[in-house]
Design a protein around this motif. Structure first.
Motif, PDB file in Angstrom:
ATOM      1  N   ARG A  67       0.832  -1.213   0.000  1.00  0.00           N
ATOM      2  CA  ARG A  67       0.000   0.000   0.000  1.00  0.00           C
ATOM      3  C   ARG A  67       0.863   1.259   0.000  1.00  0.00           C
ATOM      4  N   ARG A  68       2.098   1.153   0.448  1.00  0.00           N
ATOM      5  CA  ARG A  68       3.009   2.289   0.322  1.00  0.00           C
ATOM      6  C   ARG A  68       3.380   2.498  -1.138  1.00  0.00           C
ATOM      7  N   ARG A  69       3.612   1.391  -1.841  1.00  0.00           N
ATOM      8  CA  ARG A  69       4.010   1.475  -3.246  1.00  0.00           C
ATOM      9  C   ARG A  69       2.826   1.735  -4.164  1.00  0.00           C
ATOM     10  N   VAL A  70       1.669   1.188  -3.806  1.00  0.00           N
ATOM     11  CA  VAL A  70       0.440   1.411  -4.585  1.00  0.00           C
ATOM     12  C   VAL A  70      -0.598   1.976  -3.610  1.00  0.00           C
ATOM     13  N   PRO A  71      -0.593   3.288  -3.405  1.00  0.00           N
ATOM     14  CA  PRO A  71      -1.439   3.888  -2.371  1.00  0.00           C
ATOM     15  C   PRO A  71      -2.904   3.476  -2.489  1.00  0.00           C
ATOM     16  N   GLY A  72      -3.449   3.019  -1.357  1.00  0.00           N
ATOM     17  CA  GLY A  72      -4.856   2.649  -1.318  1.00  0.00           C
ATOM     18  C   GLY A  72      -5.167   1.297  -1.911  1.00  0.00           C
ATOM     19  N   ALA A  73      -4.148   0.482  -2.244  1.00  0.00           N
ATOM     20  CA  ALA A  73      -4.409  -0.837  -2.812  1.00  0.00           C
ATOM     21  C   ALA A  73      -5.299  -1.644  -1.860  1.00  0.00           C
ATOM     22  N   PRO A  74      -6.462  -2.110  -2.310  1.00  0.00           N
ATOM     23  CA  PRO A  74      -7.385  -2.823  -1.414  1.00  0.00           C
ATOM     24  C   PRO A  74      -6.797  -4.161  -0.955  1.00  0.00           C
ATOM     25  N   VAL A  75      -6.868  -4.412   0.354  1.00  0.00           N
ATOM     26  CA  VAL A  75      -6.301  -5.626   0.934  1.00  0.00           C
ATOM     27  C   VAL A  75      -7.283  -6.240   1.921  1.00  0.00           C
ATOM     28  N   MET A  76      -7.568  -7.519   1.751  1.00  0.00           N
ATOM     29  CA  MET A  76      -8.342  -8.290   2.718  1.00  0.00           C
ATOM     30  C   MET A  76      -7.393  -9.270   3.405  1.00  0.00           C
ATOM     31  N   ILE A  77      -7.140  -9.056   4.684  1.00  0.00           N
ATOM     32  CA  ILE A  77      -6.354 -10.005   5.464  1.00  0.00           C
ATOM     33  C   ILE A  77      -7.274 -11.149   5.874  1.00  0.00           C
TER      34      ILE A  77
END
Length: 211
Positions: A67-77
């Protein structure tokens, strides 16, 4: 899809494909996850917490870096474990598009897919146990201090990704009452009408989880 357990990873891939999703990459470690997100910029990534080499929190750290490299990249843990420290980092940028569910508590496939769609659309979905762990560290300067107990209940259910009708059913109150509580929450947290309701909802939940 990031999970070091091949059977779980492939099983999730098949499940997602059955629901019409296209899985653009499957990986088994954190570094590969970061590179895959940077390359493909997927609508959402499903990530396990504990992956090689130390099997502690590599998945979460990789998600934060992605998310630092692709700001706002959606992630489901999607994990068996609650790891609070890097979960805080996932929430820190206030962008939303984050979920954290526990594998052994996902009992409804349709509900899981709805949560995944919500995260892909920029929303948040958190398992109640994850919320409880995050809320243990309440700050003295609590931004939620003005909320009533009922408003805290409503906001907690919003953090779990519940819709307004679902909140009403769980609390046994009308849809109108739910909307009234949510408007009051927005006002007390300083989230005014210049932002969309979806954006204000995400910001309210992030304030709740980071408090």
């Amino acid at each position: 899809m990031a999970d070091d357990a091949v059977l779980i990873r492939e099983g999730l891939v098949r499940l997602l494909e059955e629901f019409g999703c296209e899985v653009v990459a499957t990986v088994g470690d954190g570094d590969a996850l970061v590179e895959a997100i940077a390359e493909h910029k997927p609508d959402v990534s499903v990530v396990d917490v504990r992956m090689p080499p130390s099997f502690t929190d590599e998945g979460l750290k990789a998600a934060v870096e992605a998310r630092r490299r692709v700001p706002g990249a959606p992630v489901m843990i999607l994990s068996q474990y609650v790891e609070v420290s890097y979960a805080d980092d996932l929430l820190a940028d206030a962008r939303g598009a984050v979920g954290y569910l526990l594998k052994d508590r996902v009992v409804d496939v349709d509900e899981f897919m709805e949560g995944l769609r919500r995260v892909a659309a920029g929303g948040t979905v958190f398992d109640p146990q994850v919320v409880s762990q995050l809320m243990v560290r309440r700050r003295r300067d609590d931004p939620l201090a003005q909320l009533t107990p009922r408003e805290r209940e409503v906001l907690g259910l919003m953090a779990e990704g519940k819709s307004n009708p679902a909140i009403g059913r769980q609390l046994v109150i009308s849809d109108g009452a739910v909307e009234k509580h949510i408007r009051s929450i927005f006002n007390k947290l300083g989230l005014y009408a210049e932002d969309s309701d979806q954006h204000r909802r995400v910001l309210a939940v992030l304030t709740y989880l980071r408090s």
